[in-house]
Design a protein around this motif. Structure first.
Motif, PDB file in Angstrom:
ATOM      1  N   GLY A 164      -3.133 -27.698   5.426  1.00 53.84           N
ATOM      2  CA  GLY A 164      -2.636 -27.540   6.752  1.00 53.84           C
ATOM      3  C   GLY A 164      -3.074 -26.516   7.544  1.00 53.84           C
ATOM      4  N   THR A 165      -3.401 -25.549   7.027  1.00 53.07           N
ATOM      5  CA  THR A 165      -3.857 -24.363   7.715  1.00 53.07           C
ATOM      6  C   THR A 165      -5.235 -24.644   8.220  1.00 53.07           C
ATOM      7  OG1 THR A 165      -2.400 -22.661   6.261  1.00 53.07           O
ATOM      8  CG2 THR A 165      -4.568 -21.757   7.631  1.00 53.07           C
ATOM      9  N   TYR A 166      -6.117 -24.884   7.332  1.00 50.25           N
ATOM     10  CA  TYR A 166      -7.407 -25.722   7.721  1.00 50.25           C
ATOM     11  C   TYR A 166      -7.492 -26.618   8.867  1.00 50.25           C
ATOM     12  CZ  TYR A 166     -12.068 -27.539   7.538  1.00 50.25           C
ATOM     13  OH  TYR A 166     -13.721 -27.952   7.928  1.00 50.25           O
ATOM     14  N   TYR A 167      -6.485 -27.787   8.802  1.00 51.17           N
ATOM     15  CA  TYR A 167      -6.068 -28.578   9.727  1.00 51.17           C
ATOM     16  C   TYR A 167      -6.087 -28.118  11.229  1.00 51.17           C
ATOM     17  CZ  TYR A 167      -4.881 -32.837  12.295  1.00 51.17           C
ATOM     18  OH  TYR A 167      -4.517 -33.698  13.356  1.00 51.17           O
ATOM     19  N   LEU A 168      -4.956 -27.005  11.048  1.00 52.39           N
ATOM     20  CA  LEU A 168      -4.543 -26.398  12.465  1.00 52.39           C
ATOM     21  C   LEU A 168      -5.747 -25.830  13.271  1.00 52.39           C
ATOM     22  CD1 LEU A 168      -1.494 -24.507  11.490  1.00 52.39           C
ATOM     23  CD2 LEU A 168      -1.390 -25.997  13.313  1.00 52.39           C
ATOM     24  N   GLN A 169      -6.867 -25.408  12.558  1.00 50.42           N
ATOM     25  CA  GLN A 169      -7.946 -24.920  13.298  1.00 50.42           C
ATOM     26  C   GLN A 169      -9.093 -25.869  13.258  1.00 50.42           C
ATOM     27  OE1 GLN A 169      -8.438 -20.676  11.139  1.00 50.42           O
ATOM     28  NE2 GLN A 169      -7.305 -21.939   9.641  1.00 50.42           N
ATOM     29  N   ALA A 170      -9.056 -26.720  12.560  1.00 54.64           N
ATOM     30  CA  ALA A 170     -10.370 -27.800  12.656  1.00 54.64           C
ATOM     31  C   ALA A 170     -10.033 -29.206  13.006  1.00 54.64           C
ATOM     32  CB  ALA A 170     -11.254 -27.764  11.408  1.00 54.64           C
ATOM     33  N   HIS A 171      -8.621 -29.239  12.975  1.00 52.74           N
ATOM     34  CA  HIS A 171      -8.234 -30.573  13.320  1.00 52.74           C
ATOM     35  C   HIS A 171      -8.951 -31.814  12.546  1.00 52.74           C
ATOM     36  CE1 HIS A 171      -5.941 -29.329  16.916  1.00 52.74           C
ATOM     37  NE2 HIS A 171      -6.974 -28.515  16.971  1.00 52.74           N
ATOM     38  N   THR A 172      -9.225 -31.353  11.339  1.00 52.39           N
ATOM     39  CA  THR A 172      -9.922 -32.468  10.189  1.00 52.39           C
ATOM     40  C   THR A 172      -9.424 -31.827   8.936  1.00 52.39           C
ATOM     41  OG1 THR A 172     -11.510 -33.891   9.659  1.00 52.39           O
ATOM     42  CG2 THR A 172     -12.166 -31.773  10.303  1.00 52.39           C
ATOM     43  N   VAL A 173      -9.798 -32.606   7.781  1.00 48.85           N
ATOM     44  CA  VAL A 173      -9.595 -32.140   6.495  1.00 48.85           C
ATOM     45  C   VAL A 173     -10.958 -32.894   5.726  1.00 48.85           C
ATOM     46  CG1 VAL A 173      -8.320 -31.867   4.379  1.00 48.85           C
ATOM     47  CG2 VAL A 173      -7.122 -31.904   6.535  1.00 48.85           C
ATOM     48  N   THR A 174     -11.617 -31.991   5.068  1.00 46.94           N
ATOM     49  CA  THR A 174     -12.644 -32.469   4.231  1.00 46.94           C
ATOM     50  C   THR A 174     -12.235 -32.464   2.577  1.00 46.94           C
ATOM     51  OG1 THR A 174     -13.739 -30.174   3.959  1.00 46.94           O
ATOM     52  CG2 THR A 174     -14.299 -31.453   5.900  1.00 46.94           C
ATOM     53  N   LEU A 175     -13.224 -33.312   1.964  1.00 46.59           N
ATOM     54  CA  LEU A 175     -13.118 -33.201   0.541  1.00 46.59           C
ATOM     55  C   LEU A 175     -13.006 -31.688  -0.008  1.00 46.59           C
ATOM     56  CD1 LEU A 175     -12.693 -34.861  -2.035  1.00 46.59           C
ATOM     57  CD2 LEU A 175     -15.107 -35.090  -2.277  1.00 46.59           C
ATOM     58  N   PRO A 176     -13.942 -30.941   0.226  1.00 51.83           N
ATOM     59  CA  PRO A 176     -14.066 -29.427  -0.278  1.00 51.83           C
ATOM     60  C   PRO A 176     -12.902 -28.675   0.083  1.00 51.83           C
ATOM     61  CG  PRO A 176     -16.338 -30.019   0.749  1.00 51.83           C
ATOM     62  CD  PRO A 176     -15.536 -31.194   0.931  1.00 51.83           C
ATOM     63  N   VAL A 177     -12.190 -28.789   1.118  1.00 49.55           N
ATOM     64  CA  VAL A 177     -10.928 -28.319   1.691  1.00 49.55           C
ATOM     65  C   VAL A 177      -9.614 -28.894   0.598  1.00 49.55           C
ATOM     66  CG1 VAL A 177      -9.050 -28.250   3.266  1.00 49.55           C
ATOM     67  CG2 VAL A 177     -11.524 -27.929   3.965  1.00 49.55           C
ATOM     68  N   LEU A 178      -9.750 -30.484   0.068  1.00 47.03           N
ATOM     69  CA  LEU A 178      -8.815 -30.770  -0.640  1.00 47.03           C
ATOM     70  C   LEU A 178      -8.944 -30.089  -2.051  1.00 47.03           C
ATOM     71  CD1 LEU A 178      -8.480 -34.384   0.480  1.00 47.03           C
ATOM     72  CD2 LEU A 178      -6.888 -32.398   1.049  1.00 47.03           C
ATOM     73  N   VAL A 179     -10.136 -30.131  -2.481  1.00 51.99           N
ATOM     74  CA  VAL A 179     -10.608 -29.474  -3.780  1.00 51.99           C
ATOM     75  C   VAL A 179     -10.039 -28.093  -3.852  1.00 51.99           C
ATOM     76  CG1 VAL A 179     -12.287 -28.917  -5.267  1.00 51.99           C
ATOM     77  CG2 VAL A 179     -12.252 -30.988  -4.270  1.00 51.99           C
ATOM     78  N   ALA A 180     -10.497 -27.267  -2.897  1.00 51.92           N
ATOM     79  CA  ALA A 180      -9.757 -25.947  -2.833  1.00 51.92           C
ATOM     80  C   ALA A 180      -8.448 -25.631  -3.029  1.00 51.92           C
ATOM     81  CB  ALA A 180     -10.559 -25.108  -1.974  1.00 51.92           C
ATOM     82  N   ALA A 181      -7.837 -26.730  -2.193  1.00 58.00           N
ATOM     83  CA  ALA A 181      -6.479 -26.723  -2.021  1.00 58.00           C
ATOM     84  C   ALA A 181      -5.781 -27.072  -3.390  1.00 58.00           C
ATOM     85  CB  ALA A 181      -5.977 -27.759  -0.886  1.00 58.00           C
ATOM     86  N   SER A 182      -6.382 -27.745  -4.075  1.00 53.66           N
ATOM     87  CA  SER A 182      -5.863 -28.476  -5.395  1.00 53.66           C
ATOM     88  C   SER A 182      -6.124 -27.070  -6.621  1.00 53.66           C
ATOM     89  CB  SER A 182      -6.600 -29.568  -5.885  1.00 53.66           C
ATOM     90  OG  SER A 182      -6.412 -30.534  -5.211  1.00 53.66           O
ATOM     91  N   ALA A 183      -7.170 -26.388  -6.414  1.00 56.51           N
ATOM     92  CA  ALA A 183      -7.172 -25.218  -7.240  1.00 56.51           C
ATOM     93  C   ALA A 183      -6.090 -24.134  -7.179  1.00 56.51           C
ATOM     94  CB  ALA A 183      -8.549 -24.557  -7.252  1.00 56.51           C
ATOM     95  N   VAL A 184      -5.826 -23.783  -5.903  1.00 53.49           N
ATOM     96  CA  VAL A 184      -4.845 -22.906  -5.550  1.00 53.49           C
ATOM     97  C   VAL A 184      -3.575 -23.244  -5.883  1.00 53.49           C
ATOM     98  CG1 VAL A 184      -3.643 -21.787  -3.645  1.00 53.49           C
ATOM     99  CG2 VAL A 184      -6.214 -22.055  -3.615  1.00 53.49           C
ATOM    100  N   GLY A 185      -3.224 -24.748  -5.446  1.00 54.38           N
ATOM    101  CA  GLY A 185      -1.875 -25.220  -5.980  1.00 54.38           C
ATOM    102  C   GLY A 185      -1.524 -25.333  -7.340  1.00 54.38           C
ATOM    103  N   LEU A 186      -2.533 -25.375  -8.160  1.00 53.77           N
ATOM    104  CA  LEU A 186      -2.396 -25.482  -9.608  1.00 53.77           C
ATOM    105  C   LEU A 186      -2.044 -24.310 -10.148  1.00 53.77           C
ATOM    106  CD1 LEU A 186      -5.431 -28.003 -10.853  1.00 53.77           C
ATOM    107  CD2 LEU A 186      -2.985 -28.449 -10.638  1.00 53.77           C
ATOM    108  N   LEU A 187      -2.509 -23.092  -9.752  1.00 52.74           N
ATOM    109  CA  LEU A 187      -2.305 -21.904 -10.336  1.00 52.74           C
ATOM    110  C   LEU A 187      -1.011 -21.571  -9.869  1.00 52.74           C
ATOM    111  CD1 LEU A 187      -5.766 -19.883 -10.207  1.00 52.74           C
ATOM    112  CD2 LEU A 187      -4.574 -21.062 -12.085  1.00 52.74           C
ATOM    113  N   VAL A 188      -0.496 -22.038  -8.440  1.00 50.68           N
ATOM    114  CA  VAL A 188       0.828 -21.340  -7.967  1.00 50.68           C
ATOM    115  C   VAL A 188       1.916 -22.148  -8.902  1.00 50.68           C
ATOM    116  CG1 VAL A 188       2.333 -21.397  -5.926  1.00 50.68           C
ATOM    117  CG2 VAL A 188       0.017 -20.862  -5.604  1.00 50.68           C
ATOM    118  N   THR A 189       1.420 -23.553  -9.029  1.00 47.64           N
ATOM    119  CA  THR A 189       2.364 -24.277  -9.940  1.00 47.64           C
ATOM    120  C   THR A 189       2.776 -23.656 -11.280  1.00 47.64           C
ATOM    121  OG1 THR A 189       1.527 -26.339  -8.792  1.00 47.64           O
ATOM    122  CG2 THR A 189       2.681 -26.521 -10.959  1.00 47.64           C
ATOM    123  N   ASN A 190       1.741 -22.899 -11.676  1.00 44.29           N
ATOM    124  CA  ASN A 190       1.826 -22.507 -13.086  1.00 44.29           C
ATOM    125  C   ASN A 190       2.992 -21.447 -13.203  1.00 44.29           C
ATOM    126  OD1 ASN A 190       0.505 -23.819 -15.047  1.00 44.29           O
ATOM    127  ND2 ASN A 190      -1.459 -22.443 -15.147  1.00 44.29           N
TER     128      ASN A 190
END
Length: 297
Positions: A164-190
């Motif tokens: 969402g933060t990336y989209y606010l600035q770029a108005h699109t989302v890429t696969l690398p963005v989703l991969v980085a988001a997943s890595a962060v999300g997994l550690l916060v989930t822990n």
């Protein structure tokens, strides 16, 4: 000493806001900013707006958790985690409800600016974030009580926070963005995994069916291990398959922090896991900061 009379109101509100949880809410925003910077899309206004909104939503969620868990009887004298302000009598339920509404109102005001910048997608993400912040322990179907907390933390602290933060600035989302988001999300989930593993017995008695209660101690320990491994593998993918430089491997420097946490998860239980909870929060923060630095470099 009577806890309810020995803590000043200001300190009680700070306690209820749970400052130690705030880094977990802003770390995804920082990673989203760094991704936008790396792609030449960084914008100060939307980035700062997302930062402030994330902080307010986290504080509001903490207030809501404090308020609703009090009425559901989840916060008893057997609680192993930090003191809850409402259950301890430090703040009245009415005061906590008012504080919750004021903080969510502030988040909604900031959200109006973000909607103006990002359009209808941000509107729906904002509505979903507000509902999720309340519905974790409140409402007719509190998902934190039905084993869905881990999934929602991953979605909102990972995909929504970073993407969402990336989209606010770029108005699109890429696969690398989703991969980085997943890595962060997994550690916060822990962080939540450790919290629920620590409270597994008291939650079971309170009929709070967290995912840890549903899958048992060994299952929760395995879950923690898997999310840790996947987070590091996703960072390696950002280098090998995501088109980023080797600098994105900087988060691998946090492995020495992760290994002691993993050992403790398998050896300890109960109140001892408070230290592991704090350590998991630090790990997710340092991981996110190093990932952000690597993306910028």
């Amino acid at each position: 000493m009577d806890t309810a009379t020995s803590v000043a109101p200001r300190q009680a509100w700070i306690m209820a806001a749970r400052p130690k949880t705030l880094p977990a809410s802003v770390a995804p925003i920082v990673v989203g900013m760094a991704l936008a910077f790396a792609d030449g899309r960084f914008q100060w206004g939307p980035a700062l707006g997302a930062f402030v909104c994330a902080m307010l939503l986290q504080i509001g969620s903490n207030f809501a958790n404090d308020y609703f868990d009090f009425f559901k009887g989840a916060d008893t004298h057997e609680r192993l985690g930090p003191t809850r302000a409402t259950a301890a009598g430090l703040l009245t339920p009415a005061a906590m409800r008012t504080g919750m509404l004021l903080v969510f109102g502030g988040a909604a005001l900031v959200g109006l600016y973000l909607i103006w910048v990002g359009g209808w997608l941000i509107f729906w993400l904002g509505v979903a974030s507000l509902l999720a912040a309340v519905a974790y322990t409140g409402g007719p179907l509190p998902f934190g009580y039905y084993g869905l907390g881990d999934l929602f933390v991953f979605l909102f602290f990972g995909l929504v926070g970073v993407g969402g933060t990336y989209y606010l600035q770029a108005h699109t989302v890429t696969l690398p963005v989703l991969v980085a988001a997943s890595a962060v999300g997994l550690l916060v989930t822990n962080i939540l995994v450790v919290n629920n593993l620590r409270d597994i017995e008291t939650d079971r008695r309170a009929n709070k069916r967290t995912f840890a209660v549903m899958i048992g101690r060994q299952g929760a320990r395995l879950e923690y291990s898997l999310w840790l491994i996947f987070a590091y593998l996703l960072v390696i993918w950002l280098w090998l398959g995501g088109g980023h430089s080797p600098w994105v491997l900087l988060p691998l420097l946090t492995i020495p922090l992760a290994l002691p946490l993993l050992r403790t998860i398998y050896r300890e239980e109960g109140r001892v896991l408070n230290g592991t909870l704090a350590g998991s929060a630090r790990l997710s923060l340092f991981f996110s900061l190093l990932l952000s630095l690597g993306l910028i470099l």
